[in-house]
Every structure is written in C-alpha cells, then in structure tokens.
Write a protein that holds these residues in place. Structure first.
Motif, PDB file in Angstrom:
ATOM      1  N   LYS A  73       1.477  -1.366   0.030  1.00 33.89           N
ATOM      2  CA  LYS A  73      -0.395   0.134  -0.193  1.00 33.89           C
ATOM      3  C   LYS A  73       1.296   1.040   0.088  1.00 33.89           C
ATOM      4  CE  LYS A  73      -2.227   1.062   3.602  1.00 33.89           C
ATOM      5  NZ  LYS A  73      -3.486   1.335   4.834  1.00 33.89           N
ATOM      6  N   ASP A 118      -5.622  11.285  -2.698  1.00 27.25           N
ATOM      7  CA  ASP A 118      -5.968  10.783  -4.014  1.00 27.25           C
ATOM      8  C   ASP A 118      -4.792  11.410  -4.993  1.00 27.25           C
ATOM      9  OD1 ASP A 118      -8.367  10.057  -2.276  1.00 27.25           O
ATOM     10  OD2 ASP A 118      -8.901  12.572  -3.751  1.00 27.25           O
ATOM     11  N   ASN A 126      -1.095  10.391 -10.980  1.00 25.11           N
ATOM     12  CA  ASN A 126      -1.444   9.468 -12.058  1.00 25.11           C
ATOM     13  C   ASN A 126      -1.065  10.336 -13.395  1.00 25.11           C
ATOM     14  OD1 ASN A 126      -3.805   8.144 -10.077  1.00 25.11           O
ATOM     15  ND2 ASN A 126      -2.281   7.220 -10.795  1.00 25.11           N
ATOM     16  N   GLY A 171      -0.871   0.195 -13.182  1.00 26.69           N
ATOM     17  CA  GLY A 171      -1.943  -0.636 -12.649  1.00 26.69           C
ATOM     18  C   GLY A 171      -1.119  -0.746 -11.128  1.00 26.69           C
ATOM     19  N   VAL A 172      -0.502  -1.300 -11.000  1.00 26.78           N
ATOM     20  CA  VAL A 172       0.549  -0.859  -9.562  1.00 26.78           C
ATOM     21  C   VAL A 172       0.731   0.076  -8.390  1.00 26.78           C
ATOM     22  CG1 VAL A 172       1.809  -2.504  -7.674  1.00 26.78           C
ATOM     23  CG2 VAL A 172       0.587  -4.003  -9.477  1.00 26.78           C
ATOM     24  N   GLY A 218       0.141   3.124  -9.825  1.00 22.55           N
ATOM     25  CA  GLY A 218      -0.014   4.619 -10.139  1.00 22.55           C
ATOM     26  C   GLY A 218      -1.621   3.796  -9.090  1.00 22.55           C
ATOM     27  N   THR A 219      -1.650   2.856  -7.830  1.00 28.80           N
ATOM     28  CA  THR A 219      -2.965   2.803  -6.928  1.00 28.80           C
ATOM     29  C   THR A 219      -2.487   3.791  -5.856  1.00 28.80           C
ATOM     30  OG1 THR A 219      -3.590   1.084  -8.176  1.00 28.80           O
ATOM     31  CG2 THR A 219      -4.665   1.341  -5.778  1.00 28.80           C
ATOM     32  N   ASP A 231      -2.962   4.780  -1.195  1.00 29.52           N
ATOM     33  CA  ASP A 231      -3.511   4.334   0.049  1.00 29.52           C
ATOM     34  C   ASP A 231      -4.273   2.849  -0.489  1.00 29.52           C
ATOM     35  OD1 ASP A 231      -2.721   6.475   0.919  1.00 29.52           O
ATOM     36  OD2 ASP A 231      -4.084   7.714  -0.761  1.00 29.52           O
ATOM     37  N   ARG A 232      -4.042   2.480  -0.737  1.00 30.66           N
ATOM     38  CA  ARG A 232      -4.753   1.051  -1.079  1.00 30.66           C
ATOM     39  C   ARG A 232      -4.019  -0.344  -1.641  1.00 30.66           C
ATOM     40  NH1 ARG A 232      -7.879  -1.593  -5.524  1.00 30.66           N
ATOM     41  NH2 ARG A 232      -7.477  -0.307  -6.586  1.00 30.66           N
ATOM     42  N   VAL A 238      -2.556  -3.611  -2.826  1.00 27.09           N
ATOM     43  CA  VAL A 238      -2.616  -4.085  -4.236  1.00 27.09           C
ATOM     44  C   VAL A 238      -1.899  -5.665  -4.235  1.00 27.09           C
ATOM     45  CG1 VAL A 238      -3.127  -2.215  -5.784  1.00 27.09           C
ATOM     46  CG2 VAL A 238      -0.756  -2.380  -5.035  1.00 27.09           C
TER      47      VAL A 238
END
Lengths: 364, 159
Positions: B50, B70, B88, B94-95, B97-98, B100-101, B103
């Motif tokens: 994260k 964000d 972004n 995908g990894v 660029g995400t 606070d979550r 992945v």
C-alpha cells in the motif's frame, strides 16, 4: 549429438504450431494496440527502459512497429512468407519488450522467444492457408529438425527456470505463497457471488494442503522439463502439463502463458504422420459420423481413416505399435492422439483398463 | 565448398549451443535482477503493498511531510500561480498508480519497490509548475507473502 540435432523429420506439425503461435502473437500485439489507443504512448509517461532511452521510438514509430507486427502476424497465420514474418514479428516484439520494464511479462517474453525459434523451423511446409496445396507432399516436408530441437529446449528451459525459481524461494518451497493465495480464494469468489463449499474452504485454508500443493507444483515443472524428452513417459508428461496449465488458468492470471505452453507441446509430438489407423464400418451411420468427427479433429494428422464395408465392429483403432483396440479402449487410443480429445485420454485409459481387469477376473 | 558443406551441420549445432548459453546467462542474470527480467518466474508471489504518498515542501509555514490525497495536490509555481499536479498524470501502471489501498505486488515486493523508486524520481523530475515540492516520499506498507507487515520509505528528490 550432431545427428540428434541434424536428423531430418516430417515438418507437418510445425504448421499447426505456427497457426497457434501466430494467433497468440496477434493477440499479444492487439493488447498493445488497445493500450496505445486507451492510455496513449507509454514513452510519454513514466517508463523504465532496459535499452538506452535514446532507442525509444516516437509515438508514430511505435504505432508503425505495432502495425508491422500485426501485418506479419497475419502473414504468419495465413502462410504468406511465414518464416520471415514470424522472425520480423518476434524480433520487433522483443525490441518493444526492452523499451519498458513495466510492460515486461515473462509470458510475453516466452511467446516471442518461441515464435522467433519457430521462424527458424520449416514451419511453412504445411497448413498454409494462402497456398495451394495447403500442405506440401511428404517428400518436400522432410527437413532438418535442429530448430525444432532448440524450440523444445526453450520450452524445457522455461519449466526448469520456473521450478528452480520456486526452489530457491523459501516461501514458495514451504507452501507459504500458495497458503496466502488459497486463503483468499473464498473472498475472491464470494465477491463474485459464488459461495464455495465449506469443506473446500477448509481444505484451502490448510497449511498442510498448501505445502503439498507447492511441492507438487515444483515437482510437476521439473518433470515437465525432462519428461517430454523421454518417449516412455512423454504422454504422461504432456497430460500432466495440460492439467497443470488448466489449473493455473482457472486459479491465476498469467495472460497467454497456459495457451502458449499447451500449444508448444505440438513440438514434442512424434513428427511422422498417419502412422495410426482408424477403420470404421462404412455401413454404420454412427461409425461414419465418428470418422467425420475424427477427420475434423485430427489436426496432427495422426490417423489414416479407412472405411470398411465388411467391418465386424463399429470401429477399430490401430496404434503406432500395431496394437488394435475396439470400443472404449479404441476410444482411448483415439483420445491419446487427438489434441482436442487429449484431456479424455487418461480417464478413458483408466476406465478401459479397469474393465479389462474385471472381465479377466470374471473369466477366471 | 566441400569443407563448408561438411562444417555446416557442426556450425548449426554450435549456434544452437550459443543460443542456449545466452539463455542460461540471461536466466542467471534474472535471479539477481529485482524484477526477474528475462527470467521465467511465471507465478506471482502473494505479497501486497500500500503506497501512501507525501510531499516534502519548501514554504516558511509548512515543515516536514504533507500527505498527498488521491494522488493530487496543488502547488505554487515560481511566478506564484497555482498548479494542480497528479501522480497518475505520469504513473499509469496499475500497481504503482494505486495509492492508499493494498494491491497485489506482481513479481514480488522487491520488484515493485525497485520500480517505485524509479516512479518517484520520474515524477519528481516532471513537476514543472511546482516550486514548493522538494521531494516526493512514498511510505509503503508491505505484506510479504503473509508474513509480518513492514514499512518502507522511499524518496524521489526534485532536481
């Protein structure tokens, strides 16, 4: 050793292999085109090139490379100068792969390497859609098997490397990696509205099961790397490979990897064609239908399909060794040699062997 | 001509072994590469990460790290005009660029942390309208194959 690499064998099976790999190449390039259309040129954003940054083409240049890959992929599929087409498509693909580490995936690298090696094989002598005859006569198909051997070696290297990578990783070896993945399986399916049986969930959350599965996966890959070279165990190795990749396909996201490896098994099939016989009762509607289905599915040209007006049985199957079987055991011999029916081979083989034993014990 | 014909099969076998040697060298190199490039590690590890992004800013009132919500922040340029910056806008992966979550760390944590360092450097180098940010800092919570969580801090300094 020189003779092993330079022997001349029938190149028929390299035709369907070319079709399969060019389809995967087209699929792979299409993904690149979709990404370019949706997200723009990767060179304009954050990327990590393996080659010097100066080697990166412009956005137009990249689009041209993708277009050439598509054209050459279609050419390879249709059989229009298929070998230069495969070499061009795969070389460009390998170049693109070195432009950005973020887009690098092992399965794409494996596909491009195998397509490159296939370009060196005489894969243009059969299944050429654009040429008549589509397949050259046997005399013109026999060619050096060197590049095919290299293709086979590459397949073995992929399995060997994958197995060794797991062996040196303590978490893989112990089953910890699979344990974590299995434990999240229930959540994964529940999020999609599927509730798995509690007994299955219990099994998936067992450390013992994960440990066993990890060791089995490593052993399977090691066996695949070696077993496909040994005629005595080859069909078991290929069967294990099909089951192994089916399991991976439904449990993990590995892009084209499963399809690629299963397609590459064609390179391990005995190159000579029509060495088996399927004799069917020409007077039986069922037998004629079975013969038609077999002719349709016999992509590897394993069978000589022969009608017989005086046949006592619906069909009789004779294998390469001259053994003739009927009924269920005959069906097992067919499934053994037909790619689309191959998953049924082992169940048919086991059932037919069990029945044979039962009959023998009854006779005693 | 005859000599060439006699040598040809041997040359072909030699080129075959040459190819295999290159492959073996690449495979060995892949083992020491953080993201296994040119190796055949087909199945991902089960690790997760994260990424929480922070800015190290240069103003008289603010000190230390300012969290980036964000993946978007506003900063003044040299002429005092306000500009919006987005993580972004440059990082499409995908990894990475995400934010606070948690992945899935495809190819493992080592691979993703290696790539994240490049991403931080890249974004820090592409902040044309931001005169406030001195550096981008990623605080990464990692779960390595279900083992105990660990926090890693990476910094991309603006030139």
């Amino acid at each position: 050793m020189t003779r092993f690499f330079n022997e001349a064998r029938d190149a028929y099976l390299l035709g369907p292999l070319r079709l399969a790999l060019s389809t995967l190449l087209l699929w792979n390039t299409s993904r690149g085109i979709v990404e370019l259309a949706r997200g723009g040129y990767f060179g304009d954003f954050f990327h990590i090139p393996i080659v010097p940054e100066a080697w990166l083409p412009s956005a137009t240049g990249y689009a041209v490379i993708l277009a050439v890959q598509i054209v050459t992929g279609v050419m390879a599929f249709l059989g229009v100068w298929p070998r230069p087409a495969l070499l061009t498509a795969s070389t460009l693909g390998l170049f693109v792969l070195t432009l950005d580490r973020l887009q690098y995936h092992n399965n794409r690298y494996a596909l491009l390497l195998l397509a490159l090696l296939l370009g060196f094989t005489p894969c243009d002598r059969s299944w050429s859609i654009a040429r008549r005859p589509h397949t050259l006569p046997r005399g013109e198909r026999v060619a050096s098997t060197l590049a095919r051997r290299l293709f086979q070696a590459q397949v073995s290297l992929i399995y060997l490397s994958s197995a060794c990578g797991k062996l040196v990783d303590a978490d893989w070896r112990s089953g910890q990696v699979l344990f974590v993945r299995f434990a999240s399986t229930g959540e994964f399916w529940a999020a999609r509205g599927v509730s798995l049986p509690s007994s299955l969930l219990q099994l998936l959350s067992s450390a013992f099961f994960a440990s066993g599965a990890a060791k089995l996966a490593i052993a399977s890959e090691l066996f695949l790397a070696v077993g496909m070279w040994l005629p005595r165990v080859r069909r078991f190795a290929l069967y294990l490979g099909v089951v192994f990749h089916f399991t991976i396909e439904i449990s993990a996201r590995v892009e084209l990897f499963s399809w690629l490896m299963v397609a590459s098994y064609l390179a391990f099939v005995v190159p000579e064609v029509r060495e088996r016989r399927f004799v069917f009762d020409a007077g039986s509607r069922l037998a004629r239908a079975l013969a038609r289905v077999l002719a349709l599915l016999d992509w590897c040209a394993r069978f000589e399909i022969v009608p017989n007006d005086r046949a006592a049985r619906t069909f009789a199957v004779t294998n390469r060794g001259g053994r003739t079987e009927y009924g269920l055991r005959g069906a097992a011999l067919v499934a053994e040699a037909v790619p689309a029916l191959f998953p049924f081979w082992l169940p048919l083989y086991v059932v037919s062997r069990t029945r044979k034993r039962e009959r023998r014990s009854l006779a005693r | 001509m005859t000599t060439t014909r006699r040598l040809w099969p041997k040359l072909r076998v030699a080129s075959c072994f040459g190819y295999l040697s290159v492959q073996l060298a690449l495979l060995l190199h892949a083992q020491i590469s953080p993201d296994f490039v040119f190796g055949f590690q087909m199945f991902n590890a089960s690790s997760e990460l994260k990424i929480a992004l922070f800015r190290k800013v240069r103003t008289s009132r603010k000190h230390g790290l300012v969290p980036v919500k964000d993946g978007t922040w506003q900063a003044k340029s040299v002429d005092g005009s306000l500009h919006t910056q987005r993580w972004n806008a440059r990082v499409h992966d995908g990894v990475l660029g995400t934010l606070d979550r948690y992945v899935h760390a495809s190819y493992g944590l080592k691979a993703q942390l290696f790539r994240l360092q490049f991403a931080l450097d890249d974004v820090a180098h592409h902040l044309p309208g931001d005169a406030e940010t001195q550096a981008l800092v990623a605080v990464v919570d990692t779960r390595n194959n279900g083992h105990q969580d660990r926090q890693v801090r990476l910094t991309g300094v603006k030139p």
